[in-house]
Scaffold this motif. Structure first.
Motif, PDB file in Angstrom:
ATOM      1  N   ALA A   2      23.845  32.339  41.150  1.00 21.94           N
ATOM      2  CA  ALA A   2      23.787  31.450  42.311  1.00 21.94           C
ATOM      3  C   ALA A   2      23.182  30.104  41.918  1.00 21.94           C
ATOM      4  O   ALA A   2      22.392  30.017  40.990  1.00 21.94           O
ATOM      5  CB  ALA A   2      22.941  32.096  43.390  1.00 21.94           C
ATOM      6  N   THR A   3      23.574  29.080  42.660  1.00 28.12           N
ATOM      7  CA  THR A   3      23.002  27.759  42.387  1.00 28.12           C
ATOM      8  C   THR A   3      21.856  27.498  43.352  1.00 28.12           C
ATOM      9  O   THR A   3      21.770  28.131  44.398  1.00 28.12           O
ATOM     10  CB  THR A   3      24.063  26.670  42.596  1.00 28.12           C
ATOM     11  N   ALA A   4      21.027  26.523  42.999  1.00 21.21           N
ATOM     12  CA  ALA A   4      19.904  26.202  43.884  1.00 21.21           C
ATOM     13  C   ALA A   4      20.397  25.629  45.209  1.00 21.21           C
ATOM     14  O   ALA A   4      19.677  25.614  46.188  1.00 21.21           O
ATOM     15  CB  ALA A   4      18.983  25.218  43.198  1.00 21.21           C
ATOM     16  N   ALA A   5      21.631  25.142  45.221  1.00 17.54           N
ATOM     17  CA  ALA A   5      22.153  24.552  46.456  1.00 17.54           C
ATOM     18  C   ALA A   5      22.671  25.614  47.413  1.00 17.54           C
ATOM     19  O   ALA A   5      23.299  25.298  48.404  1.00 17.54           O
ATOM     20  CB  ALA A   5      23.268  23.569  46.125  1.00 17.54           C
ATOM     21  N   GLY A  30      26.204  19.762  50.406  1.00 18.04           N
ATOM     22  CA  GLY A  30      26.585  18.923  49.271  1.00 18.04           C
ATOM     23  C   GLY A  30      27.714  19.557  48.473  1.00 18.04           C
ATOM     24  O   GLY A  30      28.119  20.690  48.724  1.00 18.04           O
ATOM     25  N   ALA A  31      28.176  18.834  47.452  1.00 13.77           N
ATOM     26  CA  ALA A  31      29.405  19.207  46.747  1.00 13.77           C
ATOM     27  C   ALA A  31      29.306  20.556  46.042  1.00 13.77           C
ATOM     28  O   ALA A  31      30.245  21.340  46.048  1.00 13.77           O
ATOM     29  CB  ALA A  31      29.755  18.119  45.746  1.00 13.77           C
ATOM     30  N   ALA A  32      28.152  20.838  45.441  1.00 16.04           N
ATOM     31  CA  ALA A  32      28.035  22.067  44.651  1.00 16.04           C
ATOM     32  C   ALA A  32      27.635  23.264  45.496  1.00 16.04           C
ATOM     33  O   ALA A  32      27.317  24.326  44.988  1.00 16.04           O
ATOM     34  CB  ALA A  32      26.987  21.857  43.558  1.00 16.04           C
ATOM     35  N   ALA A  33      27.660  23.088  46.814  1.00 14.10           N
ATOM     36  CA  ALA A  33      27.055  24.099  47.679  1.00 14.10           C
ATOM     37  C   ALA A  33      27.796  25.425  47.664  1.00 14.10           C
ATOM     38  O   ALA A  33      29.001  25.492  47.511  1.00 14.10           O
ATOM     39  CB  ALA A  33      26.998  23.569  49.101  1.00 14.10           C
ATOM     40  N   ARG A  34      27.025  26.457  47.848  1.00 20.43           N
ATOM     41  CA  ARG A  34      27.548  27.813  48.043  1.00 20.43           C
ATOM     42  C   ARG A  34      26.978  28.314  49.366  1.00 20.43           C
ATOM     43  O   ARG A  34      25.834  28.006  49.713  1.00 20.43           O
ATOM     44  CB  ARG A  34      27.075  28.745  46.926  1.00 20.43           C
ATOM     45  N   LEU A  35      27.786  29.070  50.083  1.00 22.66           N
ATOM     46  CA  LEU A  35      27.326  29.583  51.372  1.00 22.66           C
ATOM     47  C   LEU A  35      27.497  31.099  51.417  1.00 22.66           C
ATOM     48  O   LEU A  35      28.582  31.616  51.163  1.00 22.66           O
ATOM     49  CB  LEU A  35      28.141  28.927  52.503  1.00 22.66           C
ATOM     50  N   TYR A  36      26.412  31.784  51.729  1.00 22.36           N
ATOM     51  CA  TYR A  36      26.434  33.252  51.826  1.00 22.36           C
ATOM     52  C   TYR A  36      26.327  33.673  53.303  1.00 22.36           C
ATOM     53  O   TYR A  36      25.233  33.666  53.862  1.00 22.36           O
ATOM     54  CB  TYR A  36      25.241  33.851  51.071  1.00 22.36           C
ATOM     55  N   ALA A 104      18.010  39.761  49.058  1.00 22.37           N
ATOM     56  CA  ALA A 104      19.200  38.938  48.797  1.00 22.37           C
ATOM     57  C   ALA A 104      18.815  37.466  48.639  1.00 22.37           C
ATOM     58  O   ALA A 104      19.368  36.758  47.782  1.00 22.37           O
ATOM     59  CB  ALA A 104      20.210  39.116  49.923  1.00 22.37           C
ATOM     60  N   LEU A 105      17.852  37.002  49.424  1.00 25.75           N
ATOM     61  CA  LEU A 105      17.408  35.599  49.303  1.00 25.75           C
ATOM     62  C   LEU A 105      16.934  35.342  47.873  1.00 25.75           C
ATOM     63  O   LEU A 105      17.234  34.312  47.268  1.00 25.75           O
ATOM     64  CB  LEU A 105      16.253  35.314  50.276  1.00 25.75           C
ATOM     65  N   LYS A 106      16.188  36.303  47.352  1.00 28.02           N
ATOM     66  CA  LYS A 106      15.621  36.146  46.010  1.00 28.02           C
ATOM     67  C   LYS A 106      16.726  36.282  44.948  1.00 28.02           C
ATOM     68  O   LYS A 106      16.881  35.415  44.089  1.00 28.02           O
ATOM     69  CB  LYS A 106      14.551  37.231  45.826  1.00 28.02           C
ATOM     70  N   ASP A 107      17.499  37.355  45.064  1.00 28.55           N
ATOM     71  CA  ASP A 107      18.501  37.641  44.033  1.00 28.55           C
ATOM     72  C   ASP A 107      19.576  36.562  43.954  1.00 28.55           C
ATOM     73  O   ASP A 107      20.152  36.323  42.905  1.00 28.55           O
ATOM     74  CB  ASP A 107      19.155  39.004  44.285  1.00 28.55           C
ATOM     75  N   TRP A 108      19.880  35.941  45.075  1.00 23.03           N
ATOM     76  CA  TRP A 108      20.950  34.931  45.079  1.00 23.03           C
ATOM     77  C   TRP A 108      20.388  33.507  45.002  1.00 23.03           C
ATOM     78  O   TRP A 108      21.109  32.544  45.181  1.00 23.03           O
ATOM     79  CB  TRP A 108      21.823  35.091  46.337  1.00 23.03           C
ATOM     80  N   ASN A 109      19.102  33.442  44.793  1.00 25.05           N
ATOM     81  CA  ASN A 109      18.463  32.137  44.610  1.00 25.05           C
ATOM     82  C   ASN A 109      18.781  31.170  45.757  1.00 25.05           C
ATOM     83  O   ASN A 109      19.212  30.033  45.549  1.00 25.05           O
ATOM     84  CB  ASN A 109      18.920  31.554  43.255  1.00 25.05           C
ATOM     85  N   ILE A 110      18.553  31.655  46.959  1.00 24.50           N
ATOM     86  CA  ILE A 110      18.888  30.852  48.143  1.00 24.50           C
ATOM     87  C   ILE A 110      17.811  29.791  48.384  1.00 24.50           C
ATOM     88  O   ILE A 110      16.617  30.085  48.320  1.00 24.50           O
ATOM     89  CB  ILE A 110      18.980  31.777  49.383  1.00 24.50           C
ATOM     90  N   GLY A 111      18.261  28.571  48.679  1.00 22.60           N
ATOM     91  CA  GLY A 111      17.303  27.493  48.948  1.00 22.60           C
ATOM     92  C   GLY A 111      17.122  27.243  50.440  1.00 22.60           C
ATOM     93  O   GLY A 111      16.120  26.667  50.873  1.00 22.60           O
ATOM     94  N   LYS A 112      18.127  27.640  51.222  1.00 18.72           N
ATOM     95  CA  LYS A 112      18.053  27.366  52.662  1.00 18.72           C
ATOM     96  C   LYS A 112      18.578  28.567  53.449  1.00 18.72           C
ATOM     97  O   LYS A 112      19.663  29.075  53.163  1.00 18.72           O
ATOM     98  CB  LYS A 112      18.901  26.128  52.976  1.00 18.72           C
ATOM     99  N   ASP A 132       8.073  34.827  56.832  1.00 21.20           N
ATOM    100  CA  ASP A 132       6.884  34.828  55.965  1.00 21.20           C
ATOM    101  C   ASP A 132       7.309  34.842  54.496  1.00 21.20           C
ATOM    102  O   ASP A 132       6.760  34.110  53.664  1.00 21.20           O
ATOM    103  CB  ASP A 132       6.003  36.059  56.253  1.00 21.20           C
ATOM    104  N   PHE A 133       8.292  35.657  54.192  1.00 20.94           N
ATOM    105  CA  PHE A 133       8.777  35.724  52.806  1.00 20.94           C
ATOM    106  C   PHE A 133       9.352  34.374  52.381  1.00 20.94           C
ATOM    107  O   PHE A 133       9.078  33.871  51.286  1.00 20.94           O
ATOM    108  CB  PHE A 133       9.844  36.820  52.683  1.00 20.94           C
ATOM    109  N   ALA A 134      10.148  33.779  53.276  1.00 20.69           N
ATOM    110  CA  ALA A 134      10.784  32.495  52.949  1.00 20.69           C
ATOM    111  C   ALA A 134       9.713  31.424  52.714  1.00 20.69           C
ATOM    112  O   ALA A 134       9.796  30.639  51.758  1.00 20.69           O
ATOM    113  CB  ALA A 134      11.723  32.076  54.076  1.00 20.69           C
ATOM    114  N   ALA A 135       8.688  31.417  53.563  1.00 23.81           N
ATOM    115  CA  ALA A 135       7.633  30.402  53.421  1.00 23.81           C
ATOM    116  C   ALA A 135       6.925  30.581  52.076  1.00 23.81           C
ATOM    117  O   ALA A 135       6.681  29.598  51.356  1.00 23.81           O
ATOM    118  CB  ALA A 135       6.630  30.535  54.572  1.00 23.81           C
ATOM    119  N   ALA A 136       6.642  31.830  51.727  1.00 19.38           N
ATOM    120  CA  ALA A 136       5.938  32.082  50.464  1.00 19.38           C
ATOM    121  C   ALA A 136       6.827  31.751  49.257  1.00 19.38           C
ATOM    122  O   ALA A 136       6.325  31.491  48.165  1.00 19.38           O
ATOM    123  CB  ALA A 136       5.502  33.550  50.411  1.00 19.38           C
ATOM    124  N   SER A 137       8.141  31.774  49.451  1.00 14.77           N
ATOM    125  CA  SER A 137       9.058  31.542  48.327  1.00 14.77           C
ATOM    126  C   SER A 137       9.605  30.119  48.314  1.00 14.77           C
ATOM    127  O   SER A 137      10.508  29.803  47.535  1.00 14.77           O
ATOM    128  CB  SER A 137      10.245  32.521  48.397  1.00 14.77           C
TER     129      SER A 137
END
Ligand code: FAD
Length: 528
Positions: A2-5, A30-36, A104-112, A132-137
């Motif tokens: 996964a990309t950071a985008a 953005g252009a490189a975006a991936r959506l799950y 899944a957020l962690k494994d797929w390197n989700i930024g948003k 809480d997990f998202a805030a900590a990550s």
């Protein structure tokens, strides 16, 4: 990888592409975006429960489970048309939905992470873990209000500051009129139609499930059941809404509670409630489309009776529910009258299973079991009968049956209406009781509704269809329906039971008044 985008849109309710602010925000990457686009199957609602009195889980009957699965298939198909798809995940560890999302957020390197805000207590607890997990990550979270017209928290805040001063100590508006006066106009829906969505990113080792059929979830053969005629999904929701709004005169003249509760081939109202419940239809988009119709007609009805008025009722209950601790129970609930409801091991199952001997009541309960939907006034009839009208059984017991079997089962609306009908809150004219015989007869003198849902009564002459126990034996024989054998005798005598109920309600109200006078009111009742 996964990309950071990468962004995730986590569907729970809000099972739609149109007017979906969470999806809209998630796709802007953005252009490189991936959506799950993710949905996690929650065993709390889905897994069969053998102990439940009809197929379904302890929380959701088979009609609603099927409606949800149809809605998921439709959402997947609509996403695929836009170059995306639904990622259906099984909850890990026996039902840990929040944990599954976090992994899944962690494994797929989700930024948003984007998901629609949900004000039900179960959802609030689940979502807090994920936030809480998202805030900590360091993951950005966007959680817009889009299930309702308004934001319940904002309405309560506005109410607090109404009239330019602090009022009511943060309580929600308790009347529809005060709610409407504060609410104003809802935000406009997002009208943009997408031509494509960003591609889905790599999902690695994750097992992506196809949308299962109900049978595959272990419900056995349900093909024999006379199941709900209402199909789930956004496509069906939009079609149904357009069909309803097509008849502009009908929309302009819509007036509730007028309308025939016994009409089942063509119901008297829109039957959009299950679509609103799962968010297959946006309430703001629906509201907006009704306003369009109003603009093209000379005059129209107004809230509370109009069609927009119904959507405001929905928001009203959401707001009160959000602002009331213990909203879903009598004890410790400050807006709910404390009434000494009885337990009854025989009468309750008779009501639940449509065996009270009152055909009007039984037909409604059978429609509930089979279709998961009944007209509003039909719901009034059976809720009144169970509680303050005839059986004096706790509204929470009836609420549980509705919660499980309705396809539109909705925490805020269901609890609110049960308190209403049992004269526990909102409405207090307990001496006004629905007759289980003459009320239905007014609309459907021939008893077609009863004949459809209770086939054993189909040949009963119309003179007796609402009170078959009064038919002479010769007539019962001719109609192939012996009362007491083929169809039950009435479980109570309405004339006696309703009188007794009024007396008990009077006493309960008097003792609530005494409690109201006590200085520590509220404190001592907050025990459960
Ligand atoms: P329409 O008349 O076409 O109205 C349009 C929409 O307005 C509905 O889809 C619904 O979202 C909303 N609405 C209509 N009436 C009400 C109301 N009284 N309160 C809040 N919103 C309303 N409705 C649910 O959606 N879920 C429930 O779990 C539920 N439980 C109920 C329990 C009892 C005891 C009673 C008396 C009513 C309950 N209702 C519930 C409210 C109402 O009966 C249904 O919303 C309505 O019958 C749905 O049919 P419709 O979509 O054709 O409504």
């Amino acid at each position: 990888t996964a990309t950071a985008a990468a962004a995730m849109v986590w569907f729970r309710k809000g099972l739609r592409v149109h007017d979906n602010p969470a999806l809209d925000a998630a796709r802007r990457g953005g252009a490189a975006a991936r959506l799950y686009p993710v949905f996690v199957l929650d065993p709390r609602y889905l897994l069969p429960d053998q102990a439940a009195p009809s197929p379904g889980s302890a929380r959701a009957g088979v009609a609603r489970v099927r409606f949800l699965l149809e809605s998921l298939s439709d959402l997947d198909a609509r996403l695929r048309r836009l170059g995306s798809r639904l990622l259906l995940l099984r909850a890990r560890d026996d039902g840990d939905v929040a944990g599954t999302v976090c992994a899944a957020l962690k494994d797929w390197n989700i930024g948003k992470l984007c998901f629609e805000s949900d004000t039900e207590p179960y959802a609030l607890a689940r979502d807090k873990k994920v936030m809480d997990f998202a805030a900590a990550s360091g993951i950005d979270v966007f959680s817009p209000v889009s299930h309702t017209l308004f934001d319940p928290a904002e309405i309560i805040e506005k109410f607090l500051f109404s009239f330019g001063k602090w009022k009511n100590g943060g309580r929600p508006p308790m009347t529809y009129q005060s709610f409407v006066a504060i609410a104003g106009e809802p935000p406009e829906p997002i009208m943009e139609e997408y031509s494509e969505l960003p591609p889905v990113g790599d999902t690695g080792e994750y097992e992506l499930l196809p949308v299962p059929r109900v049978e595959e979830l272990g419900y056995g053969d349900i093909s024999q059941e006379d199941l709900s005629p209402f199909r789930g999904g956004e496509t069906e929701a939009l079609k149904r809404m357009r069909e309803s709004l097509h008849d502009k005169e009908w929309v302009a003249k819509f007036e509730k509670p007028k309308g025939d509760p016994s009409a089942f081939l063509k119901p008297a109202t829109t039957v959009l409630s299950p679509y609103l419940k799962f968010g297959c239809l946006s309430s703001r988009y629906f509201y907006h489309c009704i306003q369009d119709v109003y603009r093209s007609t000379k005059k129209h009805t107004n809230p509370p009776v109009s069609l927009t008025g119904q959507l405001l009722w929905r928001d009203f209950f959401y707001t009160v529910a959000f602002g009331t601790p213990n909203f879903d129970q009598m004890k410790g609930n400050k807006i709910c009258k404390q009434i000494p409801w009885t337990e009854n091991e025989e009468l309750f199952p008779a009501w639940r299973d449509g065996r009270t001997g009152y055909p009007w009541i039984d037909a409604i309960m059978i429609q509930l079991r089979k279709w998961g939907w009944m007209h509003h006034l039909a719901r009034h009839s059976v809720a009144c009968f169970l509680t303050r009208g005839d059986l004096f059984i706790h509204w929470e017991k009836g609420r549980d049956v509705f919660e499980r079997l309705l396809i539109d089962s909705d925490w805020a609306i269901n609890n609110g209406n049960w308190m209403w009908l049992s004269c526990s809150s909102f409405f207090y004219q307990y001496h006004r009781i629905y007759s289980p015989t003459s009320f239905g007869k007014k609309y459907d003198p021939n008893g077609n509704y009863i004949r459809h849902f209770i086939p054993v009564l189909k040949d009963m002459p119309k003179e007796y269809i609402y009170e078959p126990w009064t038919a002479p034996l010769s007539i019962q024989k001719k109609a192939n329906c012996i009362i007491g054998k083929d169809y039950p005798k009435p479980v109570v005598d309405h004339a006696i039971a309703s009188k007794e109920c009024k007396k008990m309600m009077g006493e309960a109200y008097a003792s609530n008044r005494l409690d109201d006078d006590k200085p520590d009111k509220g404190k001592s009742s907050n025990s459960s």
